[in-house]
Design an enzyme around this catalytic site. Structure first.
Site, PDB file in Angstrom:
ATOM      1  N   LYS A  45       3.919   3.625  -5.999  1.00  0.00           N
ATOM      2  CA  LYS A  45       2.863   2.624  -6.187  1.00  0.00           C
ATOM      3  C   LYS A  45       3.443   1.211  -6.126  1.00  0.00           C
ATOM      4  O   LYS A  45       3.184   0.383  -6.980  1.00  0.00           O
ATOM      5  CB  LYS A  45       2.091   2.859  -7.495  1.00  0.00           C
ATOM      6  CG  LYS A  45       1.366   4.184  -7.531  1.00  0.00           C
ATOM      7  CD  LYS A  45       0.511   4.331  -8.756  1.00  0.00           C
ATOM      8  CE  LYS A  45       1.324   4.983  -9.825  1.00  0.00           C
ATOM      9  NZ  LYS A  45       0.581   5.350 -11.011  1.00  0.00           N
ATOM     10  N   HIS A  46       4.257   0.989  -5.094  1.00  0.00           N
ATOM     11  CA  HIS A  46       4.862  -0.330  -4.893  1.00  0.00           C
ATOM     12  C   HIS A  46       5.328  -0.479  -3.452  1.00  0.00           C
ATOM     13  O   HIS A  46       5.306   0.472  -2.682  1.00  0.00           O
ATOM     14  CB  HIS A  46       6.044  -0.546  -5.857  1.00  0.00           C
ATOM     15  CG  HIS A  46       7.215   0.341  -5.594  1.00  0.00           C
ATOM     16  ND1 HIS A  46       7.408   1.518  -6.274  1.00  0.00           N
ATOM     17  CD2 HIS A  46       8.234   0.227  -4.716  1.00  0.00           C
ATOM     18  CE1 HIS A  46       8.518   2.092  -5.833  1.00  0.00           C
ATOM     19  NE2 HIS A  46       9.024   1.337  -4.883  1.00  0.00           N
ATOM     20  N   GLY A  47       5.736  -1.679  -3.133  1.00  0.00           N
ATOM     21  CA  GLY A  47       6.368  -1.982  -1.860  1.00  0.00           C
ATOM     22  C   GLY A  47       7.629  -2.782  -2.149  1.00  0.00           C
ATOM     23  O   GLY A  47       7.996  -2.988  -3.305  1.00  0.00           O
ATOM     24  N   HIS A  92       3.467   1.887  -0.876  1.00  0.00           N
ATOM     25  CA  HIS A  92       3.338   3.335  -0.765  1.00  0.00           C
ATOM     26  C   HIS A  92       3.119   4.033  -2.105  1.00  0.00           C
ATOM     27  O   HIS A  92       3.502   3.539  -3.150  1.00  0.00           O
ATOM     28  CB  HIS A  92       4.564   3.928  -0.060  1.00  0.00           C
ATOM     29  CG  HIS A  92       5.862   3.657  -0.756  1.00  0.00           C
ATOM     30  ND1 HIS A  92       6.447   2.404  -0.794  1.00  0.00           N
ATOM     31  CD2 HIS A  92       6.674   4.464  -1.455  1.00  0.00           C
ATOM     32  CE1 HIS A  92       7.572   2.470  -1.477  1.00  0.00           C
ATOM     33  NE2 HIS A  92       7.737   3.703  -1.898  1.00  0.00           N
TER      34      HIS A  92
END
Length: 121
Positions: A45-47, A92
C-alpha cells in the site's frame, strides 16, 4: 509503469536454474522476502520516489495491483521464473497470498523512509 518479465531459466534432468541479472538499474542494495501473510491481508500500500523493486514469487502465489500514471494493472505471480518490476511512481498493493507464498523483493536502493509514498496516485 510496471513490467512483468520471464527470467532466463535453464533446466535438465537435475533441476532448474533461474537467473536474475541486468534487470534493475544500478546495484541490488536490499533484499527481503515476505511470507506467512494471511490470504485476507494486504501488504505494501505504497510507492517509491526513487526505488525500483523486483518481485519474484519463489514459492506459492499472490496478486499485485499496481497503479501508475498510465492506470491500474493486476498481476498474478505464481511461477518462480516470473519477475514483476515496479518502478518509482508505481503505487502497489500485494494480497491474495497463498498459504505457502514466499515473495522475494530485490531493490536498487537501501531502506529510506523518506522514499515512501503512501498516497495513491
Amino acid at each position: 509503469m510496471p513490467q512483468l518479465i520471464e527470467l532466463s531459466t535453464f533446466g535438465d534432468p537435475n533441476g532448474k536454474l533461474t537467473v536474475f541479472e541486468k534487470i534493475l538499474p544500478g546495484d541490488i542494495k536490499r533484499a527481503f522476502y515476505i511470507y506467512g501473510v494471511p490470504p485476507e491481508e494486504q501488504r505494501a500500500k505504497h510507492g517509491h520516489k526513487k526505488t525500483w523493486n523486483a518481485l519474484i514469487p519463489v514459492a506459492g502465489s499472490c496478486r499485485i495491483i499496481v497503479t501508475s500514471k498510465d492506470g491500474e494493472q493486476t498481476f498474478y505471480l505464481n511461477q518462480p521464473a516470473q519477475c514483476l518490476i515496479i518502478q518509482p511512481g508505481d503505487w502497489h498493493i500485494m494480497d491474495e497470498f497463498s498459504s505457502d507464498a514466499i515473495l522475494l523483493v530485490l531493490s536498487n536502493e537501501y531502506y529510506d523512509k523518506e522514499d515512501y509514498v503512501y498516497q495513491k496516485p
